[in-house]
Design a protein around this motif. Structure first.
Motif, PDB file in Angstrom:
ATOM      1  N   PHE A 193      -6.782  -0.974  -6.026  1.00 44.12           N
ATOM      2  CA  PHE A 193      -5.777  -1.460  -5.080  1.00 44.12           C
ATOM      3  C   PHE A 193      -6.096  -2.884  -4.657  1.00 44.12           C
ATOM      4  O   PHE A 193      -5.208  -3.746  -4.639  1.00 44.12           O
ATOM      5  CB  PHE A 193      -5.670  -0.566  -3.834  1.00 44.12           C
ATOM      6  CG  PHE A 193      -4.752  -1.179  -2.818  1.00 44.12           C
ATOM      7  CD1 PHE A 193      -3.383  -1.076  -2.958  1.00 44.12           C
ATOM      8  CD2 PHE A 193      -5.262  -1.893  -1.739  1.00 44.12           C
ATOM      9  CE1 PHE A 193      -2.523  -1.686  -2.041  1.00 44.12           C
ATOM     10  CE2 PHE A 193      -4.418  -2.500  -0.821  1.00 44.12           C
ATOM     11  CZ  PHE A 193      -3.037  -2.390  -0.975  1.00 44.12           C
ATOM     12  N   ASN A 204       0.471   4.262  -5.493  1.00 43.78           N
ATOM     13  CA  ASN A 204       0.011   5.641  -5.591  1.00 43.78           C
ATOM     14  C   ASN A 204      -0.748   5.786  -6.903  1.00 43.78           C
ATOM     15  O   ASN A 204      -0.155   5.744  -7.980  1.00 43.78           O
ATOM     16  CB  ASN A 204       1.197   6.614  -5.533  1.00 43.78           C
ATOM     17  CG  ASN A 204       0.757   8.048  -5.598  1.00 43.78           C
ATOM     18  OD1 ASN A 204       0.117   8.485  -6.550  1.00 43.78           O
ATOM     19  ND2 ASN A 204       1.103   8.804  -4.568  1.00 43.78           N
ATOM     20  N   MET A 205      -2.047   5.943  -6.794  1.00 41.27           N
ATOM     21  CA  MET A 205      -2.903   5.978  -7.976  1.00 41.27           C
ATOM     22  C   MET A 205      -2.519   7.106  -8.931  1.00 41.27           C
ATOM     23  O   MET A 205      -2.508   6.901 -10.150  1.00 41.27           O
ATOM     24  CB  MET A 205      -4.359   6.117  -7.534  1.00 41.27           C
ATOM     25  CG  MET A 205      -5.329   5.783  -8.600  1.00 41.27           C
ATOM     26  SD  MET A 205      -5.229   4.020  -8.991  1.00 41.27           S
ATOM     27  CE  MET A 205      -6.812   3.805  -9.735  1.00 41.27           C
ATOM     28  N   GLU A 206      -2.178   8.274  -8.401  1.00 44.24           N
ATOM     29  CA  GLU A 206      -1.785   9.391  -9.259  1.00 44.24           C
ATOM     30  C   GLU A 206      -0.547   9.051 -10.071  1.00 44.24           C
ATOM     31  O   GLU A 206      -0.458   9.385 -11.254  1.00 44.24           O
ATOM     32  CB  GLU A 206      -1.562  10.650  -8.431  1.00 44.24           C
ATOM     33  CG  GLU A 206      -2.838  11.233  -7.862  1.00 44.24           C
ATOM     34  CD  GLU A 206      -2.589  12.435  -6.951  1.00 44.24           C
ATOM     35  OE1 GLU A 206      -1.433  12.909  -6.876  1.00 44.24           O
ATOM     36  OE2 GLU A 206      -3.558  12.884  -6.322  1.00 44.24           O
ATOM     37  N   VAL A 215      -4.655   0.814 -15.704  1.00 45.40           N
ATOM     38  CA  VAL A 215      -5.324   1.862 -14.941  1.00 45.40           C
ATOM     39  C   VAL A 215      -5.670   3.062 -15.837  1.00 45.40           C
ATOM     40  O   VAL A 215      -4.925   3.388 -16.761  1.00 45.40           O
ATOM     41  CB  VAL A 215      -4.465   2.308 -13.727  1.00 45.40           C
ATOM     42  CG1 VAL A 215      -3.244   3.076 -14.158  1.00 45.40           C
ATOM     43  CG2 VAL A 215      -5.262   3.109 -12.745  1.00 45.40           C
ATOM     44  N   ARG A 252       0.832  -1.211   0.000  1.00 46.72           N
ATOM     45  CA  ARG A 252       0.000   0.000   0.000  1.00 46.72           C
ATOM     46  C   ARG A 252       0.863   1.256   0.000  1.00 46.72           C
ATOM     47  O   ARG A 252       0.536   2.246  -0.659  1.00 46.72           O
ATOM     48  CB  ARG A 252      -0.949  -0.005   1.213  1.00 46.72           C
ATOM     49  CG  ARG A 252      -1.944   1.138   1.190  1.00 46.72           C
ATOM     50  CD  ARG A 252      -2.912   0.923   0.032  1.00 46.72           C
ATOM     51  NE  ARG A 252      -3.956   1.911  -0.021  1.00 46.72           N
ATOM     52  CZ  ARG A 252      -4.128   2.753  -1.049  1.00 46.72           C
ATOM     53  NH1 ARG A 252      -3.314   2.744  -2.074  1.00 46.72           N
ATOM     54  NH2 ARG A 252      -5.119   3.601  -1.066  1.00 46.72           N
ATOM     55  N   GLU A 267     -10.296   5.953 -12.299  1.00 44.23           N
ATOM     56  CA  GLU A 267     -10.452   4.592 -11.769  1.00 44.23           C
ATOM     57  C   GLU A 267     -10.660   4.660 -10.254  1.00 44.23           C
ATOM     58  O   GLU A 267     -10.074   5.495  -9.573  1.00 44.23           O
ATOM     59  CB  GLU A 267      -9.193   3.786 -12.086  1.00 44.23           C
ATOM     60  CG  GLU A 267      -9.240   2.348 -11.695  1.00 44.23           C
ATOM     61  CD  GLU A 267      -9.369   1.436 -12.895  1.00 44.23           C
ATOM     62  OE1 GLU A 267      -9.996   0.391 -12.741  1.00 44.23           O
ATOM     63  OE2 GLU A 267      -8.867   1.781 -13.967  1.00 44.23           O
ATOM     64  N   ASP A 268     -11.489   3.788  -9.721  1.00 44.07           N
ATOM     65  CA  ASP A 268     -11.715   3.703  -8.284  1.00 44.07           C
ATOM     66  C   ASP A 268     -10.451   3.169  -7.609  1.00 44.07           C
ATOM     67  O   ASP A 268     -10.075   2.019  -7.814  1.00 44.07           O
ATOM     68  CB  ASP A 268     -12.907   2.781  -7.997  1.00 44.07           C
ATOM     69  CG  ASP A 268     -13.071   2.505  -6.521  1.00 44.07           C
ATOM     70  OD1 ASP A 268     -13.187   3.466  -5.741  1.00 44.07           O
ATOM     71  OD2 ASP A 268     -13.072   1.309  -6.145  1.00 44.07           O
ATOM     72  N   GLU A 269      -9.796   4.009  -6.823  1.00 44.28           N
ATOM     73  CA  GLU A 269      -8.528   3.626  -6.212  1.00 44.28           C
ATOM     74  C   GLU A 269      -8.667   2.432  -5.281  1.00 44.28           C
ATOM     75  O   GLU A 269      -7.848   1.507  -5.325  1.00 44.28           O
ATOM     76  CB  GLU A 269      -7.903   4.801  -5.453  1.00 44.28           C
ATOM     77  CG  GLU A 269      -6.558   4.444  -4.850  1.00 44.28           C
ATOM     78  CD  GLU A 269      -5.806   5.629  -4.290  1.00 44.28           C
ATOM     79  OE1 GLU A 269      -4.754   5.398  -3.679  1.00 44.28           O
ATOM     80  OE2 GLU A 269      -6.244   6.781  -4.471  1.00 44.28           O
TER      81      GLU A 269
END
Length: 162
Positions: free
Chosen positions: A133, A111-113, A123, A107, A127-129
Motif C-alpha cells: 500500500f 483491497n489486497m484480496e 502484486v 486506502r 505480499e505484505d499489504e
C-alpha cells in the motif's frame, strides 16, 4: 521482464516532435529523460484502485484514462504497445478528478484480496499489504502532483509501458 510505467508532460511542440521521430529515442534523450516520471510497477494497482477494473476503462470515469487511456502517438511499440497521448483537456479533467483522492480515499479503494484475486500486476499472494500500500500510495501521490502540474501548464500527457 518488468512492465514499468512512464509519464511525460507534453506540450504541442513536443507531441509533434514525437509524431515525426522515434518516440523511444526522443523520450529517453538525456535532456528529456530528467522530466520523465517513472511510476515503476505501481501503474496497474493505481488503475485498479481508481476504477475497480483490471484492464478496461469505464466510460463514466475519466480516471480510467489516466493509466490505460489516450491515443497512440505513433505505431512504435515500446514493448507493451505504443506511447499514448492524453490531450490537454483530458489531462486537466484527470487532474480535477484527482483532487478528491487523498490517502484515506485511496486506502478505502485499496483491497489486497481484490488485487490478488484479479491478478493485478505486480502484486502476488502473500505480499505484505502495508508495504505494498505504501509503495502504491506514494507513487500515486507523486503522479497526482505531476498531473496537477501538467494541467496548470496547459500540457497533455504522454504515457507508456516499457
Amino acid at each position: 521482464m518488468s512492465m514499468i510505467g512512464y509519464y511525460y508532460k507534453a506540450n504541442d511542440f513536443f507531441v509533434k516532435r514525437l509524431q515525426k521521430g522515434s518516440a523511444e529515442e526522443i523520450l529517453f534523450e538525456e535532456d528529456v529523460e530528467k522530466d520523465l516520471m517513472c511510476v515503476d510497477k505501481a501503474w496497474h494497482a493505481i488503475h485498479f484502485v481508481l476504477t475497480g477494473r483490471v484492464w478496461d476503462m469505464p466510460e463514466d470515469n475519466v480516471l480510467g484514462q489516466m493509466v490505460l487511456g489516450g491515443e497512440p502517438v505513433s505505431d512504435e511499440d515500446f514493448g507493451y504497445g505504443p506511447a499514448r497521448l492524453l490531450s490537454k483537456e483530458t489531462t486537466a479533467q484527470i487532474a480535477e478528478a484527482l483532487k478528491t483522492w487523498d490517502e484515506a480515499a485511496f486506502r478505502d479503494g485499496f483491497n489486497m484480496e481484490d488485487l490478488v484475486a484479479n491478478e493485478v500486476y505486480p502484486v502476488m499472494d502473500g505480499e505484505d499489504e502495508g508495504g505494498f500500500f505504501t509503495y502504491v500510495w506514494e507513487t500515486f501521490a507523486a503522479l497526482k502532483k505531476y498531473f496537477e502540474e501538467a494541467a496548470e501548464e496547459g500540457a497533455g500527457m504522454v504515457t507508456f509501458l516499457a
